[in-house]
Scaffold this motif. Structure first.
Motif, PDB file in Angstrom:
ATOM      1  N   GLU A 237      75.589  65.825  16.887  1.00 30.13           N
ATOM      2  CA  GLU A 237      74.324  66.486  16.561  1.00 30.13           C
ATOM      3  C   GLU A 237      73.402  66.453  17.770  1.00 30.13           C
ATOM      4  O   GLU A 237      73.568  65.623  18.678  1.00 30.13           O
TER       5      GLU A 237
ATOM      6  N   LEU B 234      81.507  75.336  16.853  1.00 29.36           N
ATOM      7  CA  LEU B 234      80.696  74.424  16.050  1.00 29.36           C
ATOM      8  C   LEU B 234      80.571  74.907  14.608  1.00 29.36           C
ATOM      9  O   LEU B 234      80.551  74.100  13.669  1.00 29.36           O
TER      10      LEU B 234
ATOM     11  N   LYS C   3      79.717  71.862  12.183  1.00 25.11           N
ATOM     12  CA  LYS C   3      78.671  71.105  12.880  1.00 25.11           C
ATOM     13  C   LYS C   3      77.492  71.972  13.317  1.00 25.11           C
ATOM     14  O   LYS C   3      76.531  71.449  13.891  1.00 25.11           O
ATOM     15  N   ARG C   4      77.567  73.271  13.068  1.00 23.07           N
ATOM     16  CA  ARG C   4      76.538  74.153  13.620  1.00 23.07           C
ATOM     17  C   ARG C   4      75.154  73.848  13.075  1.00 23.07           C
ATOM     18  O   ARG C   4      74.147  73.990  13.793  1.00 23.07           O
TER      19      ARG C   4
ATOM     20  N   LEU D 124      82.726  69.560  23.490  1.00 29.14           N
ATOM     21  CA  LEU D 124      82.395  70.255  22.237  1.00 29.14           C
ATOM     22  C   LEU D 124      83.004  69.541  21.040  1.00 29.14           C
ATOM     23  O   LEU D 124      82.354  69.372  20.003  1.00 29.14           O
TER      24      LEU D 124
ATOM     25  N   ASP E 286      79.202  78.148  20.071  1.00 28.51           N
ATOM     26  CA  ASP E 286      78.575  78.400  18.774  1.00 28.51           C
ATOM     27  C   ASP E 286      79.639  78.632  17.699  1.00 28.51           C
ATOM     28  O   ASP E 286      79.575  78.065  16.604  1.00 28.51           O
TER      29      ASP E 286
ATOM     30  N   ALA F 183      73.304  71.439  15.220  1.00 30.50           N
ATOM     31  CA  ALA F 183      73.184  71.775  16.636  1.00 30.50           C
ATOM     32  C   ALA F 183      72.042  72.744  16.885  1.00 30.50           C
ATOM     33  O   ALA F 183      71.872  73.731  16.157  1.00 30.50           O
TER      34      ALA F 183
END
Length: 434
Positions: A171, A200, A205-206, A166, A197, A209
Motif C-alpha cells: 500500500e 495492481l 491492490k489497486r 510491483l 496500474d 495504491a
C-alpha cells in the motif's frame, strides 16, 4: 607507432582478434557506436564498401532491444528476450574495434580511443546514443542499489527490479517520474505506469495504491491528437498527473522522494512505496566535449539530411543528434535510410538530397493487450501508417508492438533492410500520404 587490437567477426560468427596498425590505417568509414542506428548503417555500408573499409568502434558485447524493457518491467516479457551478442548482428566485413572513443578530432579526421590509439577516417558517423546520468539525482544510485522498491526500466542493470517491486507492493504511493532532459522514448515512463496500474488491479491492490505521474513536461504527451486520447485513459484509471514536476532527490532510508516545480521552484516531498525513476540523460561525455556539438551538447546535424553543419564528411544518427524529434528506435530506422542515401551521394561527389521529415513512432502500451500507436513528424503532426484512427487503444497494435516489432528489429532494421514504414504507409493510403 601505436597499434590496436581489433575484434573482427568471422563468417561463422566466432570471435577472432587481429592486430591492426591504426596509425597507418585509413578507414573509408568509421562508425562510433553500435546501437540501433550504428548497427543498421554498419550493415548497409559493409555491403556497399566491402571488407575492411568500415570500422565500428563499440566497447560492449551485448546489444539490447530497449523498447522491450517496458514489457519486462510490466511482467510480460523476460529479460533474456531483450538481447543478442553483437557478433550476431554486425556484418563480417567490418572491423569491430572493442574500445570506447575518448576524443573526436574532426579537423584531422581522427578519433582517439581510451587506450590512446588513433584511428583515421574519410567519413564518420556518430551513433553513440545517450548516457544515463543517475548520479544527477541525489541519492538515486544508492536507492537503486539498496532499496527493492526503487527501480528503472531504462537500464539493463535495473529493469529486472521493476516487476518484483510491483509484486512486493502492499500500500502507499506508486510514483513514476520523467526528467527535465531529452530522454530515450519519452512515452516509456507512462507506459510502465499503465501496466503497473493494471497489475495492481488484477492483484487486488489497486484500492491501496495512489498512482502518481510526476513529469517535467507540460502535458501527458507532446502530440495533441494522442494527448487527447491518453487523458481519458488517465482519468479512467484514476491516475494523478503532476506536470512540470522534476525529481531531484531520493532518500531511500526514509523512502522519500523530493520534487521541484519547474515553474515556481517549490519543493514537494513524497513518501513512496514504489518508485520508478527515469534518470536525466545526455550525449556521452566524449561527444559533449567534442567540436561536433552545439550548445545543447548534441551532435549538430542538418535536421533533414543528417549531415553535420560544419564537417561535410560527418553524419549523425539517432539519439546523439540535436534533431527536434523524439529519440526512438523508430526514428533511427527512418534516419538510417536517409543517412545511407545522403552519405553515399557525398562519397560520390554529389550533394545530399534525401529528406528526413522527422518521422518517429511511440507505441503507447496502455494494458497487457492494448496499445495506442503514435506516429508523427517534426511538427508534431500525425503521420500514421494504417488507414484507421491510431489514437484508439487496439489489441492489434499491442500484438504488433510485443510480437512483430522485435522480429522486425532483429532481422530487418539492424540488418539494414528496413528503413521504417513509409512504403507501407503510402501503399495503405493509396499514395495519398507522405
Amino acid at each position: 607507432m601505436k597499434r590496436i587490437v581489433c575484434t573482427s567477426i568471422s563468417k561463422h560468427r566466432q570471435f577472432a582478434t587481429s592486430s591492426i596498425n591504426a596509425a597507418n590505417k585509413n578507414y573509408k568509414l568509421v562508425i562510433v557506436g553500435s546501437g540501433t542506428g550504428g548497427t543498421a548503417t554498419a550493415n548497409k555500408f559493409a555491403r556497399k564498401l566491402g571488407r575492411g573499409a568500415v570500422a565500428v568502434i563499440e566497447p560492449t558485447d551485448v546489444h539490447y532491444y530497449q523498447p522491450m524493457f517496458t514489457l519486462v518491467g510490466g511482467g510480460i516479457k523476460r529479460f533474456d528476450q531483450t538481447s543478442l551478442n553483437r557478433s550476431e548482428l554486425l556484418p563480417n566485413k567490418v572491423d569491430w574495434i572493442k574500445e570506447r572513443v575518448s576524443k573526436f578530432d574532426p579537423d584531422n579526421n581522427q578519433v582517439t580511443t581510451e587506450s590512446g590509439d588513433t584511428i583515421t577516417y574519410e567519413y564518420l558517423i556518430t551513433a553513440t546514443g545517450l548516457q544515463l546520468n543517475f548520479n544527477q539525482i541525489k541519492g538515486l544510485e544508492e536507492a537503486l542499489a539498496e532499496d527493492p522498491a526503487v527501480c528503472s526500466n531504462y537500464s539493463p542493470k535495473t529493469v529486472t527490479k521493476t516487476f518484483p517491486a510491483l509484486q512486493a507492493f502492499q500500500e502507499g504511493n506508486v510514483i513514476f517520474t520523467l526528467p527535465a532532459t531529452p530522454i530515450k522514448c519519452a512515452g516509456a515512463p507512462q507506459k510502465i505506469m499503465y501496466l503497473a496500474d493494471e497489475y495492481l488491479r488484477n492483484a487486488g491492490k489497486r484500492d491501496k495504491a495512489n498512482v502518481v505521474f510526476n513529469s517535467s513536461l507540460g502535458g501527458i504527451f507532446g502530440v495533441k491528437k494522442y494527448a487527447e486520447a491518453l487523458l481519458p485513459i488517465v482519468k479512467r484509471k484514476n491516475l494523478t498527473c503532476n506536470f512540470r514536476t522534476n525529481l531531484t532527490e531520493v532518500n531511500h532510508k526514509k523512502r522519500e522522494a523530493t520534487f521541484v516545480n519547474l515553474d515556481t521552484g517549490e519543493e514537494s516531498v513524497y513518501e513512496y512505496s514504489f518508485l520508478h525513476a527515469v534518470p536525466p540523460m545526455s550525449a556521452v561525455d566524449a561527444v559533449k566535449n567534442s567540436p561536433l556539438v552545439d550548445e545543447t551538447g548534441y551532435v549538430t546535424v542538418d535536421k533533414t539530411t543528417l549531415q553535420h553543419t560544419k564537417y561535410s564528411n560527418v553524419f549523425g544518427i539517432g539519439d546523439n543528434c540535436n534533431l527536434p524529434s523524439s529519440k526512438t528506435a523508430a526514428a533511427a530506422a527512418a534516419q538510417a535510410g536517409i543517412l545511407s542515401s545522403n552519405l553515399s551521394s557525398v562519397m560520390n561527389g554529389s550533394k545530399p538530397t534525401a529528406i528526413y521529415d522527422g518521422y518517429t513512432s511511440c507505441p503507447l502500451v496502455t494494458a497487457h493487450n492494448k496499445c495506442v500507436l503514435a506516429e508523427f513528424d517534426f511538427d508534431g503532426e500525425p503521420l500514421e501508417t494504417f488507414p484507421f484512427n491510431q489514437a484508439k487503444e487496439r489489441y492489434s497494435m499491442f500484438v504488433m508492438k510485443a510480437y512483430m516489432m522485435p522480429t522486425m528489429y532483429w532481422r530487418m532494421l539492424l540488418k539494414g533492410i528496413w528503413n521504417g514504414p513509409k512504403p507501407v504507409r503510402k501503399l495503405l493510403h493509396m499514395g495519398m500520404s507522405r
